[in-house]
Design an enzyme around this catalytic site. Structure first.
Site, PDB file in Angstrom:
ATOM      1  N   ASP A 185      23.797  46.182  49.451  1.00 26.32           N
ATOM      2  CA  ASP A 185      22.664  45.811  48.597  1.00 26.32           C
ATOM      3  C   ASP A 185      22.165  44.387  48.823  1.00 26.32           C
ATOM      4  O   ASP A 185      21.058  44.050  48.443  1.00 26.32           O
ATOM      5  CB  ASP A 185      23.038  45.973  47.111  1.00 26.32           C
ATOM      6  CG  ASP A 185      24.313  45.214  46.740  1.00 26.32           C
ATOM      7  OD1 ASP A 185      24.923  44.601  47.632  1.00 26.32           O
ATOM      8  OD2 ASP A 185      24.703  45.242  45.552  1.00 26.32           O
ATOM      9  N   HIS A 186      22.987  43.540  49.456  1.00 24.88           N
ATOM     10  CA  HIS A 186      22.593  42.136  49.607  1.00 24.88           C
ATOM     11  C   HIS A 186      21.804  41.895  50.901  1.00 24.88           C
ATOM     12  O   HIS A 186      20.689  41.412  50.875  1.00 24.88           O
ATOM     13  CB  HIS A 186      23.836  41.237  49.618  1.00 24.88           C
ATOM     14  CG  HIS A 186      24.393  40.948  48.261  1.00 24.88           C
ATOM     15  ND1 HIS A 186      24.881  41.926  47.429  1.00 24.88           N
ATOM     16  CD2 HIS A 186      24.546  39.776  47.588  1.00 24.88           C
ATOM     17  CE1 HIS A 186      25.309  41.359  46.304  1.00 24.88           C
ATOM     18  NE2 HIS A 186      25.112  40.067  46.380  1.00 24.88           N
TER      19      HIS A 186
ATOM     20  N   ASP B 136      32.218  40.265  43.824  1.00 26.31           N
ATOM     21  CA  ASP B 136      30.943  39.695  43.430  1.00 26.31           C
ATOM     22  C   ASP B 136      31.096  39.154  42.016  1.00 26.31           C
ATOM     23  O   ASP B 136      31.683  39.815  41.155  1.00 26.31           O
ATOM     24  CB  ASP B 136      29.840  40.764  43.461  1.00 26.31           C
ATOM     25  CG  ASP B 136      28.489  40.120  43.310  1.00 26.31           C
ATOM     26  OD1 ASP B 136      27.823  39.879  44.338  1.00 26.31           O
ATOM     27  OD2 ASP B 136      28.103  39.820  42.159  1.00 26.31           O
TER      28      ASP B 136
ATOM     29  N   ARG C 215      20.479  33.317  38.265  1.00 21.72           N
ATOM     30  CA  ARG C 215      20.775  31.984  38.799  1.00 21.72           C
ATOM     31  C   ARG C 215      19.497  31.320  39.285  1.00 21.72           C
ATOM     32  O   ARG C 215      18.679  31.986  39.928  1.00 21.72           O
ATOM     33  CB  ARG C 215      21.777  32.075  39.970  1.00 21.72           C
ATOM     34  CG  ARG C 215      23.137  32.483  39.493  1.00 21.72           C
ATOM     35  CD  ARG C 215      24.194  32.497  40.573  1.00 21.72           C
ATOM     36  NE  ARG C 215      25.471  32.757  39.917  1.00 21.72           N
ATOM     37  CZ  ARG C 215      26.459  33.468  40.435  1.00 21.72           C
ATOM     38  NH1 ARG C 215      26.360  33.967  41.647  1.00 21.72           N
ATOM     39  NH2 ARG C 215      27.569  33.667  39.749  1.00 21.72           N
TER      40      ARG C 215
ATOM     41  N   SER D 274      28.886  31.929  42.738  1.00 21.31           N
ATOM     42  CA  SER D 274      29.252  33.128  43.474  1.00 21.31           C
ATOM     43  C   SER D 274      30.759  33.235  43.733  1.00 21.31           C
ATOM     44  O   SER D 274      31.484  32.254  43.728  1.00 21.31           O
ATOM     45  CB  SER D 274      28.503  33.095  44.801  1.00 21.31           C
ATOM     46  OG  SER D 274      29.266  33.636  45.832  1.00 21.31           O
TER      47      SER D 274
ATOM     48  N   ARG E  42      31.861  34.152  46.602  1.00 22.11           N
ATOM     49  CA  ARG E  42      32.038  34.170  48.069  1.00 22.11           C
ATOM     50  C   ARG E  42      33.230  33.317  48.507  1.00 22.11           C
ATOM     51  O   ARG E  42      33.285  32.121  48.266  1.00 22.11           O
ATOM     52  CB  ARG E  42      30.741  33.734  48.777  1.00 22.11           C
ATOM     53  CG  ARG E  42      30.340  32.304  48.612  1.00 22.11           C
ATOM     54  CD  ARG E  42      28.936  32.081  49.173  1.00 22.11           C
ATOM     55  NE  ARG E  42      27.946  32.726  48.312  1.00 22.11           N
ATOM     56  CZ  ARG E  42      26.804  32.162  47.918  1.00 22.11           C
ATOM     57  NH1 ARG E  42      26.465  30.969  48.336  1.00 22.11           N
ATOM     58  NH2 ARG E  42      25.966  32.801  47.128  1.00 22.11           N
TER      59      ARG E  42
END
Ligand code: MIC
Ligand code: SF4
Length: 649
Positions: free
Chosen positions: A64-65, A119, A381, A535, A537
């Site tokens: 989806d990203h 996520d 964000r 995030s 990440r």
């Protein structure tokens, strides 16, 4: 003393430790989700662990990203994830299927279960009464491999809701209000648990919006009761069998409480450049904020009801000539419903740009605004640069405020519109199955497809007795993972290529971090409060690891980033006396001796500043598992030993 919903579910899933705030526990993980921008790393790690079959009830890999395919890289990553996920028994959701959190809520999330996702907005599924936690990729890989997740037992913060939202006030306005009260650090160390008589007036989608942005509070997760509204949501999604009721006990213990009266709540907006920079939309009207771009979608506000409210506002209207309005419905099923009931026609007729069901502009994958633009977004964000624009300013608003403003051409309060709207919920939402690939036996023996852009990831080295190096960077408070490893359409295709990503480290703060790291052969970072917010990440730890960063000394850390540093074998130390932060400057030479010793049995590290000939104390209060992880140079090294330090039932 009675129990909160959060503690009831945690207790039911407890594998190790005690539910004492601040202490580490291990819980059983029922479900996991990954998305593609963190997912490549997760599946590389799963492959590295030689895992045969996953141990969860359900794991889903969403794409989806990174859906903008302007080169081969993203498509190669998708192919890699697809082949690795299916081989391990993970459901694969193709690009176009929708945003992970929205689709997971619709299709798979269940009350009273546990979910971890690679996520930070995984808590969205708290809206259905699940303990849903955002985690680093390696934690999720191990969650899949072992069905286990370690976390620091959070305290519980009750948000007592009273009253009812008026028709053009959204769950988004509730959470913006909470952010205004508590700030981006206010939820650190807590699960936000919603209760009170107002809860029954909130739909599961509004609840999901509220839980989604609990991530912006820094909270471990957020959760709502599972009640008749939850049952109704599941019934309309043809999953009533998944319904389990859960409420907090009448006399449940909460560590903190705030009250929000929804009767008096007004549309809110987070001004640039932080989600807690919140004022009411009414307060901005005197400034007549002219709007250049409006984007509606993201995992926060892309539900069917959000889209229908937007369609109601746009019906028969024209998007202002100076405004570009883009809309991304959250799932393929929502898009199908909008197309079947004619709302899509309304959106198109108004002049909106319809985007595929994906994160898209929320992570800078397209729709970067023009230089200096004002962009209103229904997202979560608004950090500087995240939209991919230059000097553009993002205001976070509800879909209702966004749509009304797209027509007006400036930021307006949707409540000022003379409009009546009654949301008619479909009896059945139906579903779209054809974006999913469900794993079967034929996938087990398939080869993993590795494109040329997928590079090996760095693995930490066992801890050394002495850690020393130059201060490569000194940051202010609230540095985000978007600062550490920026994300946009140009950078995201390199999420499986750490060496390339390293070129952009800290680019929002300094131009030459990589050069500094190369010149000094690695070193130490000094951070302010809430270092690494945002995030999940793990690249924000892996890239510094690759560049030789050995320790980060900060005033405090955001939860997921702190775990990612430990998982990568980097020391996340905290100034004992916050004023010592002022004594250190960039390029000072720091020496920390006795690291192994202290990892064995201490919490305080003496940091000698060779340049200034001064010393200060930095602390690291961690669990015995985390000590072992750091000693071994990271979680992958630790987990490959397969010994978590306790017997599992
Ligand atoms: C985000 O909203 O910042 C992201 C992109 O979804 C991240 C994940 C990532 O960096 O890939 C998140 O929230 O964890
Ligand atoms: Fe995607 Fe944005 Fe949600 Fe992150 S916050 S998962 S980028 S929609």
């Amino acid at each position: 003393m009675g129990k909160s919903i959060a503690y009831k579910i945690l207790e039911k899933h407890l594998l190790h430790g005690e539910l004492i705030p601040g202490k580490e526990i291990a819980i059983k993980i029922d479900q996991t989700l990954t998305q593609d921008s963190t997912g490549t790393m997760v599946y590389l790690q799963l492959e590295a662990m030689n895992v045969d079959e996953i141990k969860t009830d359900l794991s889903v890999a969403y794409i989806d990203h990174n859906t903008l395919q302007s080169g081969f890289e993203n498509a190669d990553d998708h192919a890699f994830i697809q082949s690795s996920a299916l081989r391990h028994g993970v459901v694969y959701s193709k690009p176009g299927g929708g945003i992970c959190h929205q689709v997971h809520l619709e299709r798979f999330a269940k009350p009273c279960t546990t979910l971890i996702g690679s996520d930070s907005h995984t808590p969205t599924c708290g809206g259905i009464g699940a303990i849903a936690i955002g985690a680093g990729g390696l934690d999720v890989a191990i969650g899949m491999a072992q069905g286990i997740y370690f976390l620091t037992t959070p305290k519980v913060f009750k948000v007592e809701l009273t009253g009812k939202l008026s028709s053009f006030v959204n769950g988004k306005d509730v959470i913006l209000k909470v952010l205004q009260e508590l700030t981006v650090k206010g939820g650190v160390g807590y699960i936000m648990e919603y209760g009170g008589e107002g809860v029954k007036n909130l739909s599961v989608t509004d609840r999901a919006t509220i839980c989604n942005m609990g991530a912006e509070l820094g909270a471990t997760t957020s959760i709502f009761p599972s009640d008749e509204n939850t049952r109704d949501y599941l019934r309309r999604h043809d999953r009533e069998d998944d319904y389990v009721e859960i409420y907090a006990d009448e006399d449940a213990h909460y560590d903190e409480v705030i009250h929000i009266n929804m009767d008096t709540l007004k549309p809110m907006t987070a001004l640039p450049f932080s989600p807690d920079n919140v004022v009411s939309v009414q307060d901005t009207l005197k400034d007549k904020v002219k709007v250049d771009q409006v984007v509606i979608g993201s995992c926060t506000n892309s539900s069917y009801s959000d889209m229908m409210k937007v369609a109601a506002i746009l019906k028969g209207k024209r998007v202002h000539p100076d405004v570009s309005l883009a809309i991304a419905p959250g799932s393929s099923n929502i898009l199908r419903l909008l197309s079947e009931n004619g709302a899509l026609t309304t959106l198109i007729a108004s002049g909106a740009r319809i985007l595929e069901s994906a994160c898209g502009p929320c992570i800078g994958m397209g729709q970067a605004p023009r230089s200096g633009a004002v962009s209103l977004r229904s997202f979560n964000r608004n950090f500087l640069g995240r939209d991919g624009g230059k000097d553009s300013k993002v205001y976070l608003v509800s879909p209702e405020t966004a749509a009304a403003s797209a027509v007006a051409g400036y930021l307006v309060d949707p409540e000022d519109l003379d409009l009546k709207f009654v949301f008619e919920e479909p009896e059945s939402y139906g579903k779209v199955d054809h974006y999913f690939i469900f794993p079967d036996e034929t996938h087990r023996s398939q080869d993993v497809q590795m494109g040329p852009n997928i590079k090996p990831f760095p693995v930490g080295k066992p801890a050394q007795e002495v850690v020393s190096g130059a201060v490569l960077l000194k940051t202010k408070d609230n540095v985000t993972t978007d600062d550490i490893v920026p994300s946009n359409a140009k950078m995201l295709p390199y999420r499986s290529n750490i060496p390339h990503l390293a070129n952009f480290t800290f680019k929002t703060l300094v131009e030459d971090f990589k050069e500094r790291a190369e010149k000094y052969e690695g070193g130490i970072i000094i951070g302010g409060d809430n270092y690494g917010q945002g995030s999940s990440r793990e690249h924000a730890a892996l890239v510094p690891l690759y560049l030789g960063v050995k320790a980060v000394i900060a005033k405090s850390f955001a939860r997921i980033h702190r775990s990612n540093l430990i998982n990568s074998g980097i020391l996340p130390l905290v100034f004992k006396d916050l004023s010592d932060y002022d004594t250190v400057d960039e390029f000072d030479e720091l020496v920390i001796e006795g690291v192994l010793n202290t990892l064995n049995e201490g919490t305080q590290y003496t940091v000698y500043n060779k340049t200034k000939d001064t010393s200060f104390i930095a602390e690291l209060d961690i669990s015995s598992r985390e000590r072992d992880v750091l000693k071994l140079g990271g979680y992958l090294n630790f987990a490959s030993k397969g010994d978590f330090g306790f017997e599992r039932a």
